[in-house]
Design a protein around this motif. Structure first.
Motif, PDB file in Angstrom:
ATOM      1  N   GLN A 121       0.829  -1.215   0.000  1.00  0.00           N
ATOM      2  CA  GLN A 121       0.000   0.000   0.000  1.00  0.00           C
ATOM      3  C   GLN A 121       0.853   1.250   0.000  1.00  0.00           C
ATOM      4  N   ARG A 122       1.926   1.215   0.800  1.00  0.00           N
ATOM      5  CA  ARG A 122       2.815   2.382   0.848  1.00  0.00           C
ATOM      6  C   ARG A 122       3.542   2.555  -0.497  1.00  0.00           C
ATOM      7  N   ILE A 123       3.980   1.433  -1.089  1.00  0.00           N
ATOM      8  CA  ILE A 123       4.653   1.522  -2.398  1.00  0.00           C
ATOM      9  C   ILE A 123       3.697   2.098  -3.444  1.00  0.00           C
ATOM     10  N   SER A 124       2.429   1.653  -3.429  1.00  0.00           N
ATOM     11  CA  SER A 124       1.429   2.199  -4.358  1.00  0.00           C
ATOM     12  C   SER A 124       1.321   3.712  -4.218  1.00  0.00           C
ATOM     13  N   ALA A 125       1.234   4.162  -2.973  1.00  0.00           N
ATOM     14  CA  ALA A 125       1.122   5.604  -2.729  1.00  0.00           C
ATOM     15  C   ALA A 125       2.363   6.340  -3.244  1.00  0.00           C
ATOM     16  N   LEU A 126       3.540   5.732  -3.033  1.00  0.00           N
ATOM     17  CA  LEU A 126       4.787   6.356  -3.477  1.00  0.00           C
ATOM     18  C   LEU A 126       4.918   6.311  -5.004  1.00  0.00           C
ATOM     19  N   GLN A 127       4.297   5.324  -5.628  1.00  0.00           N
ATOM     20  CA  GLN A 127       4.249   5.286  -7.108  1.00  0.00           C
ATOM     21  C   GLN A 127       3.404   6.443  -7.628  1.00  0.00           C
ATOM     22  N   GLU A 128       2.284   6.705  -6.947  1.00  0.00           N
ATOM     23  CA  GLU A 128       1.414   7.800  -7.382  1.00  0.00           C
ATOM     24  C   GLU A 128       2.127   9.145  -7.276  1.00  0.00           C
ATOM     25  N   GLU A 129       3.000   9.250  -6.287  1.00  0.00           N
ATOM     26  CA  GLU A 129       3.806  10.482  -6.148  1.00  0.00           C
ATOM     27  C   GLU A 129       5.025  10.461  -7.087  1.00  0.00           C
ATOM     28  N   GLU A 130       5.133   9.403  -7.900  1.00  0.00           N
ATOM     29  CA  GLU A 130       6.279   9.218  -8.809  1.00  0.00           C
ATOM     30  C   GLU A 130       7.625   9.177  -8.078  1.00  0.00           C
ATOM     31  N   LEU A 131       7.590   8.634  -6.890  1.00  0.00           N
ATOM     32  CA  LEU A 131       8.835   8.461  -6.126  1.00  0.00           C
ATOM     33  C   LEU A 131       9.355   7.025  -6.263  1.00  0.00           C
ATOM     34  N   ALA A 132       8.461   6.059  -6.177  1.00  0.00           N
ATOM     35  CA  ALA A 132       8.854   4.646  -6.315  1.00  0.00           C
ATOM     36  C   ALA A 132       8.738   4.225  -7.777  1.00  0.00           C
ATOM     37  N   THR A 133       9.517   3.218  -8.163  1.00  0.00           N
ATOM     38  CA  THR A 133       9.459   2.711  -9.536  1.00  0.00           C
ATOM     39  C   THR A 133       8.042   2.222  -9.872  1.00  0.00           C
ATOM     40  N   SER A 134       7.627   2.480 -11.102  1.00  0.00           N
ATOM     41  CA  SER A 134       6.335   1.967 -11.552  1.00  0.00           C
ATOM     42  C   SER A 134       6.529   0.719 -12.412  1.00  0.00           C
ATOM     43  N   GLU A 135       7.777   0.234 -12.494  1.00  0.00           N
ATOM     44  CA  GLU A 135       8.059  -0.929 -13.345  1.00  0.00           C
ATOM     45  C   GLU A 135       7.794  -2.257 -12.642  1.00  0.00           C
ATOM     46  N   LEU A 136       7.495  -2.205 -11.348  1.00  0.00           N
ATOM     47  CA  LEU A 136       7.235  -3.443 -10.595  1.00  0.00           C
ATOM     48  C   LEU A 136       5.890  -3.365  -9.888  1.00  0.00           C
ATOM     49  N   GLN A 137       5.285  -4.529  -9.654  1.00  0.00           N
ATOM     50  CA  GLN A 137       4.028  -4.588  -8.917  1.00  0.00           C
ATOM     51  C   GLN A 137       4.314  -4.488  -7.417  1.00  0.00           C
ATOM     52  N   PRO A 138       3.628  -3.568  -6.732  1.00  0.00           N
ATOM     53  CA  PRO A 138       3.903  -3.327  -5.309  1.00  0.00           C
ATOM     54  C   PRO A 138       3.931  -4.586  -4.444  1.00  0.00           C
ATOM     55  N   ILE A 139       2.988  -5.516  -4.640  1.00  0.00           N
ATOM     56  CA  ILE A 139       2.945  -6.675  -3.742  1.00  0.00           C
ATOM     57  C   ILE A 139       4.168  -7.582  -3.942  1.00  0.00           C
ATOM     58  N   HIS A 140       4.614  -7.720  -5.192  1.00  0.00           N
ATOM     59  CA  HIS A 140       5.801  -8.552  -5.440  1.00  0.00           C
ATOM     60  C   HIS A 140       7.055  -7.899  -4.872  1.00  0.00           C
ATOM     61  N   LEU A 141       7.150  -6.581  -5.041  1.00  0.00           N
ATOM     62  CA  LEU A 141       8.300  -5.855  -4.506  1.00  0.00           C
ATOM     63  C   LEU A 141       8.308  -5.931  -2.969  1.00  0.00           C
ATOM     64  N   ALA A 142       7.125  -5.787  -2.373  1.00  0.00           N
ATOM     65  CA  ALA A 142       7.009  -5.839  -0.904  1.00  0.00           C
ATOM     66  C   ALA A 142       7.426  -7.209  -0.370  1.00  0.00           C
ATOM     67  N   ARG A 143       6.916  -8.274  -0.996  1.00  0.00           N
ATOM     68  CA  ARG A 143       7.280  -9.633  -0.549  1.00  0.00           C
ATOM     69  C   ARG A 143       8.774  -9.868  -0.697  1.00  0.00           C
ATOM     70  N   PHE A 144       9.318  -9.396  -1.826  1.00  0.00           N
ATOM     71  CA  PHE A 144      10.763  -9.551  -2.070  1.00  0.00           C
ATOM     72  C   PHE A 144      11.575  -8.884  -0.958  1.00  0.00           C
ATOM     73  N   MET A 145      11.199  -7.649  -0.608  1.00  0.00           N
ATOM     74  CA  MET A 145      11.959  -6.903   0.404  1.00  0.00           C
ATOM     75  C   MET A 145      11.883  -7.575   1.777  1.00  0.00           C
ATOM     76  N   ILE A 146      10.699  -8.033   2.131  1.00  0.00           N
ATOM     77  CA  ILE A 146      10.504  -8.621   3.462  1.00  0.00           C
ATOM     78  C   ILE A 146      11.249  -9.953   3.577  1.00  0.00           C
ATOM     79  N   ARG A 147      11.077 -10.799   2.563  1.00  0.00           N
ATOM     80  CA  ARG A 147      11.744 -12.104   2.619  1.00  0.00           C
ATOM     81  C   ARG A 147      13.262 -11.927   2.609  1.00  0.00           C
TER      82      ARG A 147
END
Lengths: 209, 209
Positions: free
Chosen positions: B147-173
């Motif tokens: 959810q936070r990555i989605s919000a940061l994508q809307e602000e054009e701060l986070a990459t829009s080339e990846l899906q937030p849930i996959h990126l989130a799982r990757f970071m946590i694991r």
């Protein structure tokens, strides 16, 4: 058998007999693992029965079932490592998509050998010798990667804010654990999302600055 | 005891007696684990003896030793997750150094509880219920991060080339497996290099473009 495992076929008669027994043991163990037997449930007895060889023949070739599983998994693990080596010796800085494609190639190799890979990681968790062999293989790969990162730092392509050996170890461990986790628990429909996430994230970790 | 484990101390007498028995069981198990007993070698008998409680009392509070270990590890795992939550709800895009500092904080929590964390991961590997609980906790944390990555994508701060849930799982694991591996096999002298590598690499994976 989808293990992709092959052994050297000696030309002398004695060497051939030896190779054949060894190969029958390897194929029997691979068949049991591919058929769904977990490493913890695999016994030397089962392998002897499936291969039709004697206990004493088994121990001529393998110290225990862990050593056997290690031999079975090593060729395909080596193939995945070679994909990494090829990428690092190409033009890694050019685009994250090259790394994503390399990770996709590793995933294909891993999926064709997933039971053997799983058994190998289970063996490493259960047996300190196998764990040491796996860590040794990862460390020697990390040294190669670290040398490439150093060279790319000198060309001002890779970040100079991190030490090459730590970055190399991070990338290798992350790739391996992510792929094994995906093979074990993930959905095949997510293959593209997984390899894209892994490839892009790791690439920016090295080349983003 | 360095587990950081605390339990609610009920004020009614019956509640207090219950809490005391439960707490003695938890403290006995924690002491055994901190004293070097591995999860696989921990028995309910040992815990009963150390705690001085009966078998029937034990099963009033815990289904088995895996459930006990899960209860012991969860508070400090939750504390580490809170450090992540705090970072994501601050200004994550500002610098990779904030993420490195957050990872360092998690490592400090993990080191103070390393035997409990190790036992918890061993329990998850051995017990499907614990594994499911751990995966469930990681997935619910991933949903918050996504959810936070989605919000940061809307602000054009986070990459829009990846899906937030996959990126989130990757970071946590990746964070969890890297920290657990370092706690188990790494050198304390490498703490700074490890948290820097992890923090910078993961940050550029989200904010590099």
């Amino acid at each position: 058998m989808s293990s992709g495992y092959t052994v050297f076929d000696g030309s002398a008669t004695v060497a051939r007999r030896r190779t054949t027994t060894e190969q029958r043991i390897l194929e029997a163990a691979a068949a049991a693992l591919v058929g769904g037997t977990r490493f913890s449930d695999l016994t030397v007895e089962t392998v002897l029965e499936l291969a039709g060889v004697s206990r004493s023949s088994f121990y001529k070739f393998f110290a225990d079932k862990a050593a056997l599983v290690q031999r079975l998994a090593e060729p395909s693990i080596g193939e995945a490592a070679q994909a990494s080596t090829d990428w690092w010796h190409g033009t890694p800085a050019s685009s994250w998509r090259g790394l994503a494609a390399t990770v996709a190639r590793m995933l294909t190799i891993g999926r064709a050998n997933s039971d053997l890979w799983q058994a190998y990681f289970d063996a490493a968790a259960a047996d300190p010798d196998v764990d040491e062999a796996l860590r040794g293989a990862m460390e020697s790969h990390a040294e190669m990667v670290a040398q490439r990162i150093s060279a790319l730092q000198e060309e001002e392509l890779a970040t100079s804010e991190l030490q090459p050996i730590h970055l190399a170890r991070f990338m290798i461990r992350t790739t391996l654990t992510s792929l094994v986790d995906h093979l074990q628990h993930g959905d095949r429909d997510a293959d593209e999302a997984i390899t894209r996430t892994l490839g892009r994230s790791l690439w920016f970790g090295v080349f983003g600055h």
